[in-house]
Design a protein around this motif. Sequence first.
Motif, PDB file in Angstrom:
ATOM      1  N   ILE A  60       0.828  -1.205   0.000  1.00  0.00           N
ATOM      2  CA  ILE A  60       0.000   0.000   0.000  1.00  0.00           C
ATOM      3  C   ILE A  60       0.865   1.259   0.000  1.00  0.00           C
ATOM      4  CG2 ILE A  60      -1.705   1.328   1.321  1.00  0.00           C
ATOM      5  CD1 ILE A  60      -2.701  -1.364   2.446  1.00  0.00           C
ATOM      6  N   VAL A  61       1.864   1.276   0.883  1.00  0.00           N
ATOM      7  CA  VAL A  61       2.618   2.500   1.144  1.00  0.00           C
ATOM      8  C   VAL A  61       3.742   2.727   0.144  1.00  0.00           C
ATOM      9  CG1 VAL A  61       4.093   3.656   2.849  1.00  0.00           C
ATOM     10  CG2 VAL A  61       2.036   2.455   3.598  1.00  0.00           C
ATOM     11  N   SER A  62       4.412   1.656  -0.290  1.00  0.00           N
ATOM     12  CA  SER A  62       5.652   1.813  -1.060  1.00  0.00           C
ATOM     13  C   SER A  62       5.442   2.521  -2.391  1.00  0.00           C
ATOM     14  CB  SER A  62       6.289   0.443  -1.303  1.00  0.00           C
ATOM     15  OG  SER A  62       5.437  -0.384  -2.083  1.00  0.00           O
ATOM     16  N   THR A  63       4.255   2.397  -2.973  1.00  0.00           N
ATOM     17  CA  THR A  63       4.015   3.049  -4.262  1.00  0.00           C
ATOM     18  C   THR A  63       4.051   4.573  -4.151  1.00  0.00           C
ATOM     19  OG1 THR A  63       1.626   2.864  -3.871  1.00  0.00           O
ATOM     20  CG2 THR A  63       2.659   1.136  -5.181  1.00  0.00           C
ATOM     21  N   PHE A  64       3.907   5.084  -2.924  1.00  0.00           N
ATOM     22  CA  PHE A  64       3.914   6.533  -2.721  1.00  0.00           C
ATOM     23  C   PHE A  64       5.278   7.044  -2.261  1.00  0.00           C
ATOM     24  CE2 PHE A  64      -0.424   5.123  -2.290  1.00  0.00           C
ATOM     25  CZ  PHE A  64      -1.142   6.072  -2.992  1.00  0.00           C
ATOM     26  N   ILE A  65       6.259   6.147  -2.169  1.00  0.00           N
ATOM     27  CA  ILE A  65       7.603   6.528  -1.741  1.00  0.00           C
ATOM     28  C   ILE A  65       8.496   6.618  -2.958  1.00  0.00           C
ATOM     29  CG2 ILE A  65       9.578   5.874  -0.309  1.00  0.00           C
ATOM     30  CD1 ILE A  65       7.687   4.375   1.504  1.00  0.00           C
TER      31      ILE A  65
END
Length: 646
Positions: free
Chosen positions: A416-421
């Motif tokens: 979920i989170v890594s795509t926004f990093i």
Amino acid sequence: MVQKYQSPVRVYKHPFELVMAAYERRFPKCPQMPIVLDCEIIKDEILDHGARRNTSRRCKLAVDAPYLFKKIIGVDVVYFMQTNYLDLANRTLSIEATNETFSSRIEIFERCRYYVHPDNPDWTCFDQTATLDIKNFFGFENSMEKMGMKQYTQTTLKGREIIEYFIDQLKSEGVTHIERWKASDETIPSELSPIKLTDEADTSDMLDGDFIAKHLGNLSPMQESKLLEFHKLCKTTSGIDKCPTYQTLLRFLRARDFNVEKAMLMLKESLVWRADNNIDELLKEYKMPHVILKHFPGSWHHQDKDGRPMYILRLGHMDVKGLLKAVGEEGLLKLSLHICEEGMQLIQESAIHLGKPVLSWCLLVDLEGLSMRHLWRPGIKVLLKIIETVEKNYPETMGRVLVVRAPRVFPIAWTIVSTFIDENTRSKFLFYGGPDCLHMKDGLEQYIDSQIIPDFLGGPCKTLIHEGGLVPKTLYKMNSEEEAQNGAPPHEHHNLYKTVDVRPGCIHEVVIKNNDPKSVLTWDFDVINSDLYFTLYRTTADLPAKNDSSTSFFDLSGFEEGKNYFREEPSTICRHKESVQGSHVMNSADTYVMHWFSPASSSSSSGPAQLMYFYEVLSSANYKGSMTSLQSGCSALSVASSCQSR
């Protein structure tokens, strides 16, 4: 496309005259630079009785390219014209070089300068600029640009070594000092001032090579050039009152792959953001809320083996929902920014203490205790906003992220989170899964000194990190009854949660007009100070305006249950201090109503019930059973409603 290069200042800790003697030994051939095959003097003139000397050379250079490429272009060597303007009176040497070969297809211009150090007359400075403009080169323009600039930067790296080599050679021959040129009364009339063919050396914007090594680390010549270009652009750009430090400029450049224009756009937006939010005063003005001091499981903890300040966050022990409801989205964001500002200060202090470049900090994340309750949509949304804000305004400040004791649920959260990093930041993550602290401790010792590994990870070092734990609901931000009586608006965590008082015998309703069949309605709410009944209705009729909080829409005339309105979820009593999460598939393009009712009497309290709620509609297109749509506490994909007590 024109390629540009500008070097930082290279400082020779030798007098100008000695450097010039070493420079002359580079001609006509230089063993350390085999690409130069020969240099023929075309013109050499002495002016002003020896005060100035102008020398023009035709230089023959080998083509450093693959054999097939040389056959295609039909040459093995190329010629350059170089003109030197030596001013002994003012102790400057200006060098200009242009290509003779393929001059109609390629334009190369290089300018170098040797001049006296502005603060030390016994030192000599050197800088250079160059441009490469390939107009038409047999269809190989792009390849030629890359090859040309690569060869050029490799050559510039050797320049300083060559001068130092010849200075050592001169010293071995007993030449350690050369007298400065002096004018006599007979050579230059007193009424004449020295003639200058070149500009004075402007060092106000120049970057010292020694400064780079000490404060910025290893940079390629092209990276140095881009940093200089960025610095000069900052000093001439309107809206930037004070040019940031070279360390800051370098971070923004790296975040945009050394594209100066993109880095400038990013920097300007960040400077506006800092001014609008008074970020420069954050370290002085920020007062950490009591709930953060007691329940936020994070703290600074020594440095890693590279000297980076290290922050430890025990994310698995964090009550994200409780903290969010206690301090709000803005409170968590401000806490994160305060940590970033502390990190920038600690980076600077560490660099000064160690006497070497330290440009980033290290993050150690302990995930013991991470569960599905952390995959709570409002919490994920706040986390993503924090990541977005930090990456925009503190780029390239994260040197390494050590993730330890990652449980099985972690890959879901990471997806979920890594795509926004940012991709560069993602590459700095190192993962250690499983509960085996001893095995993990061995891995951490590659990056952290064994003496400072925290005790909760099997190390000997105590930390000041709080255990976290559940935030008491008494610390949640609620509107008091007195505030409500005075007409204070409901407290909102930046439109994430809303808080309302529901007096005994009254109701609170939220109307949701659904135009997307199969979309999913999700909710999360807390009940404080009393009990509430919750029901989800659907109606096929238009709802009139209603201001009476004691009457439901469906108590009005013309509404009949089972005919034009329906109970989509049965009435459920939600007790005092209970947290409730749920979801419902809205199969119809109708109007849905979330309905809370406070009974006339409650054993919990005689005052109004306080309701803190959040809801969201997930579109049918996005809701395909994806993990991101899970409500808090669910362990399986379910479209049925669920009420759970946390």
